[in-house]
Motif scaffolding. Structure first.
Motif, PDB file in Angstrom:
ATOM      1  N   ASP A 193      -0.552   7.257   1.035  1.00 19.51           N
ATOM      2  CA  ASP A 193      -1.881   7.861   1.140  1.00 19.51           C
ATOM      3  C   ASP A 193      -2.911   6.836   1.588  1.00 19.51           C
ATOM      4  O   ASP A 193      -3.788   7.123   2.421  1.00 19.51           O
ATOM      5  CB  ASP A 193      -2.297   8.463  -0.207  1.00 19.51           C
ATOM      6  CG  ASP A 193      -1.481   9.697  -0.552  1.00 19.51           C
ATOM      7  OD1 ASP A 193      -0.917  10.304   0.391  1.00 19.51           O
ATOM      8  OD2 ASP A 193      -1.428  10.065  -1.733  1.00 19.51           O
ATOM      9  N   ARG A 194      -2.800   5.626   1.047  1.00 21.66           N
ATOM     10  CA  ARG A 194      -3.750   4.586   1.414  1.00 21.66           C
ATOM     11  C   ARG A 194      -3.551   4.162   2.878  1.00 21.66           C
ATOM     12  O   ARG A 194      -4.517   3.900   3.597  1.00 21.66           O
ATOM     13  CB  ARG A 194      -3.596   3.392   0.485  1.00 21.66           C
ATOM     14  CG  ARG A 194      -4.664   2.336   0.693  1.00 21.66           C
ATOM     15  CD  ARG A 194      -4.661   1.319  -0.426  1.00 21.66           C
ATOM     16  NE  ARG A 194      -4.935   1.956  -1.712  1.00 21.66           N
ATOM     17  CZ  ARG A 194      -4.973   1.291  -2.870  1.00 21.66           C
ATOM     18  NH1 ARG A 194      -4.727  -0.011  -2.881  1.00 21.66           N
ATOM     19  NH2 ARG A 194      -5.228   1.917  -3.990  1.00 21.66           N
ATOM     20  N   PRO A 232       0.829  -1.208   0.000  1.00 20.17           N
ATOM     21  CA  PRO A 232       0.000   0.000   0.000  1.00 20.17           C
ATOM     22  C   PRO A 232       0.858   1.249   0.000  1.00 20.17           C
ATOM     23  O   PRO A 232       1.882   1.304   0.680  1.00 20.17           O
ATOM     24  CB  PRO A 232      -0.794  -0.117   1.313  1.00 20.17           C
ATOM     25  CG  PRO A 232      -0.723  -1.562   1.683  1.00 20.17           C
ATOM     26  CD  PRO A 232       0.581  -2.050   1.163  1.00 20.17           C
TER      27      PRO A 232
END
Length: 203
Positions: free
Chosen positions: A36-37, A33
Motif C-alpha cells: 500500500d505504501r 515498505p
C-alpha cells in the motif's frame, strides 16, 4: 573470538526484481515498505510528473487557440484619450495628421485606432487593436503601412484585415459617429465586414 555473523541474502521476487536482506547481529529485520505504501509513493510520483507536464503543455497548446471573444461588442461609448477625456473631432484633427492611426479607449475599454484620412477627416470606422491570436496590443507600423503584432508575428493591412498568421481573424471594427459638441462616439459594428464580406466574428 568468533567473528560476528553477517550475511547477504539475495532473493528474486516473482516479478523478477532483486531484494537484498541484511542479517543483523541484533536480529532486527530491515524495513521493507508494504504494498500500500509503495502504491501511494508511486501515485505521488506520477502525480508530480503529470502536473509538471501539464504546466508545460497548457501554454504551448494555447498558442494554437485563437482569441474569439471581445471585439466591438457593447453599446455606444464616447472615445476617450489616455487621460480619460472625451475625444472630439476638432481636437483630434488639430493634433493628428493625415494617415495617422492612434489609440483611444474604445468599446468595452479596448484600445482602438482612430484613422485620419488624407482629406483630414476621421474615418467612419475604428479598428480594435487587440490581436485575434492571443490578445496582444498590435501597434501600427507606419513604414510598413501595416498593423504588426510583436508577440507572434501576425500582420494586418491598413484596414485591420489579417494578411499573415498565426492570427486567424481580422481586427474587430466599430462605427465612428459624432454627437453633441463634436464628441467622437463609437458604436458596435454588427453588419457585414466590408473587408471580408462575411458576418463579423466579434458580434
Amino acid at each position: 573470538a568468533p567473528s560476528l555473523p553477517t550475511t547477504d541474502v539475495v532473493a528474486r521476487s516473482n516479478s523478477g526484481r532483486l531484494t537484498t536482506k541484511m542479517a543483523e547481529v541484533a536480529g532486527e529485520e530491515p524495513f521493507v515498505p508494504d504494498m500500500d505504501r509503495r502504491k501511494l509513493m508511486n501515485n505521488i510520483l506520477l502525480g508530480s510528473v503529470g502536473l509538471s507536464i501539464a504546466g508545460l503543455a497548457v501554454p504551448y497548446l494555447s498558442f494554437f487557440v485563437p482569441r474569439t471573444g471581445g471585439g466591438s461588442a457593447g453599446g455606444a461609448l464616447a472615445a476617450t484619450d489616455a487621460l480619460g477625456r472625451n475625444v472630439t473631432f476638432p481636437g483630434w484633427l488639430a493634433t493628428h495628421q493625415a494617415g495617422d492611426r492612434s489609440l483611444v479607449h474604445g468599446l468595452s475599454g479596448d484600445p482602438t485606432y482612430l484613422i485620419v484620412k488624407e482629406d483630414k477627416t476621421i474615418e467612419k470606422y475604428a479598428v480594435n487593436a487587440i490581436c485575434t491570436h492571443l490578445g496582444c496590443i498590435v501597434p501600427w507600423n507606419k513604414a510598413q503601412n501595416k498593423f504588426m503584432c510583436p508577440c507572434h508575428g501576425s500582420q494586418y493591412d491598413k484596414t485591420g484585415k489579417v494578411v499573415r498568421g498565426p492570427a486567424p481573424l481580422s481586427l474587430a471594427l466599430a462605427h465612428v459617429n459624432e454627437e453633441d459638441k463634436k464628441v467622437v462616439v463609437l458604436t458596435p459594428w454588427t453588419e457585414t465586414d466590408f473587408r471580408t464580406n462575411e458576418d463579423p466574428w466579434w458580434k
